[in-house]
Design a protein around this motif. Structure first.
Motif, PDB file in Angstrom:
ATOM      1  N   GLN A   2    -145.190  43.910  11.351  1.00  0.00           N
ATOM      2  CA  GLN A   2    -146.494  44.524  11.562  1.00  0.00           C
ATOM      3  C   GLN A   2    -146.347  45.864  12.291  1.00  0.00           C
ATOM      4  O   GLN A   2    -146.973  46.855  11.912  1.00  0.00           O
ATOM      5  CB  GLN A   2    -147.401  43.586  12.359  1.00  0.00           C
ATOM      6  CG  GLN A   2    -148.804  44.102  12.539  1.00  0.00           C
ATOM      7  CD  GLN A   2    -149.701  43.115  13.282  1.00  0.00           C
ATOM      8  OE1 GLN A   2    -149.305  42.000  13.585  1.00  0.00           O
ATOM      9  NE2 GLN A   2    -150.908  43.545  13.581  1.00  0.00           N
ATOM     10  N   LYS A   3    -145.510  45.907  13.329  1.00  0.00           N
ATOM     11  CA  LYS A   3    -145.274  47.164  14.050  1.00  0.00           C
ATOM     12  C   LYS A   3    -144.696  48.223  13.113  1.00  0.00           C
ATOM     13  O   LYS A   3    -145.100  49.390  13.147  1.00  0.00           O
ATOM     14  CB  LYS A   3    -144.312  46.943  15.220  1.00  0.00           C
ATOM     15  CG  LYS A   3    -144.920  46.303  16.419  1.00  0.00           C
ATOM     16  CD  LYS A   3    -143.887  46.154  17.534  1.00  0.00           C
ATOM     17  CE  LYS A   3    -144.426  45.369  18.706  1.00  0.00           C
ATOM     18  NZ  LYS A   3    -143.423  45.177  19.753  1.00  0.00           N
ATOM     19  N   PHE A   4    -143.746  47.801  12.277  1.00  0.00           N
ATOM     20  CA  PHE A   4    -143.105  48.727  11.337  1.00  0.00           C
ATOM     21  C   PHE A   4    -144.154  49.289  10.369  1.00  0.00           C
ATOM     22  O   PHE A   4    -144.232  50.505  10.164  1.00  0.00           O
ATOM     23  CB  PHE A   4    -141.985  48.001  10.575  1.00  0.00           C
ATOM     24  CG  PHE A   4    -141.251  48.875   9.608  1.00  0.00           C
ATOM     25  CD1 PHE A   4    -140.224  49.693  10.050  1.00  0.00           C
ATOM     26  CD2 PHE A   4    -141.577  48.886   8.260  1.00  0.00           C
ATOM     27  CE1 PHE A   4    -139.538  50.510   9.162  1.00  0.00           C
ATOM     28  CE2 PHE A   4    -140.896  49.689   7.368  1.00  0.00           C
ATOM     29  CZ  PHE A   4    -139.874  50.507   7.815  1.00  0.00           C
ATOM     30  N   ASN A   5    -144.964  48.412   9.775  1.00  0.00           N
ATOM     31  CA  ASN A   5    -145.973  48.847   8.807  1.00  0.00           C
ATOM     32  C   ASN A   5    -147.045  49.715   9.456  1.00  0.00           C
ATOM     33  O   ASN A   5    -147.478  50.717   8.871  1.00  0.00           O
ATOM     34  CB  ASN A   5    -146.607  47.631   8.120  1.00  0.00           C
ATOM     35  CG  ASN A   5    -145.625  46.913   7.228  1.00  0.00           C
ATOM     36  OD1 ASN A   5    -144.670  47.491   6.722  1.00  0.00           O
ATOM     37  ND2 ASN A   5    -145.842  45.627   7.038  1.00  0.00           N
ATOM     38  N   GLU A   6    -147.476  49.356  10.657  1.00  0.00           N
ATOM     39  CA  GLU A   6    -148.475  50.162  11.363  1.00  0.00           C
ATOM     40  C   GLU A   6    -147.922  51.546  11.694  1.00  0.00           C
ATOM     41  O   GLU A   6    -148.636  52.545  11.582  1.00  0.00           O
ATOM     42  CB  GLU A   6    -148.933  49.456  12.634  1.00  0.00           C
ATOM     43  CG  GLU A   6    -149.831  48.266  12.392  1.00  0.00           C
ATOM     44  CD  GLU A   6    -150.144  47.467  13.657  1.00  0.00           C
ATOM     45  OE1 GLU A   6    -149.610  47.797  14.742  1.00  0.00           O
ATOM     46  OE2 GLU A   6    -150.914  46.502  13.554  1.00  0.00           O
ATOM     47  N   SER A   7    -146.654  51.598  12.071  1.00  0.00           N
ATOM     48  CA  SER A   7    -146.038  52.895  12.372  1.00  0.00           C
ATOM     49  C   SER A   7    -145.966  53.756  11.121  1.00  0.00           C
ATOM     50  O   SER A   7    -146.275  54.949  11.165  1.00  0.00           O
ATOM     51  CB  SER A   7    -144.629  52.697  12.950  1.00  0.00           C
ATOM     52  OG  SER A   7    -144.701  52.070  14.200  1.00  0.00           O
TER      53      SER A   7
END
Length: 153
Positions: free
Chosen positions: A103-108
């Motif tokens: 999720q952090k990767f995709n949001e970034s």
């Protein structure tokens, strides 16, 4: 002497140029920060994927979340770190940590794409302002001479 209207227009264009340049620099800083977050999430994902599914995995948490988990002492512990002071950890299944990092990767990635679009828009605006200044100075050579005399001193 230079026309007062042209001088006022120049000051306004110059202010817009400084403002737009500042916004571009701020976006670039934010983009670098998001790139770092994205890289950390990616590297963490790569490490987590190599672990067996039954491996105990822990995540660092803030004080408030830690206090909630203290009711279950097998899920949490505290460790002193010379770099960050007091560190708090809670036991989480590997799948939870994988989902959080994905999720952090995709949001970034999404934030970076959005910021890139904003940056391109601001760069286009900056180019238009620079062209307007150039045209103004070509139309009023007296203003151009006055500006040059002020900057040479």
């Amino acid at each position: 002497m230079a026309n007062e209207a042209n001088r006022t227009a120049f000051v306004e264009l110059q202010a817009r140029m400084f403002d737009t340049t500042g916004k571009i620099k701020q976006l670039q800083t934010q983009m670098r920060s998001k790139e770092g977050e994205k890289k950390r999430a990616y590297l963490t994902l790569e490490e987590l994927r190599q672990l067996p599914d039954d491996t105990n995995t822990y995540k660092t948490v803030g004080k408030e979340e830690f206090l909630k988990s203290v009711s279950n002492p097998t899920r949490s512990f505290t460790m002193e770190s010379q770099f960050r002071g007091l560190q708090r950890f809670i036991l989480e299944p590997k799948s939870v940590l994988l989902n959080e990092q994905e999720q952090k990767f995709n949001e970034s990635e999404s934030a970076i794409a959005s910021m890139q679009t904003s940056k391109e828009y601001l760069e286009k605006q900056l180019g238009e302002v620079e062209n307007n200044i150039r045209e103004l100075l070509q139309q009023d050579p007296g203003l151009a001479r006055q500006i040059l005399s002020m900057t040479v001193q």
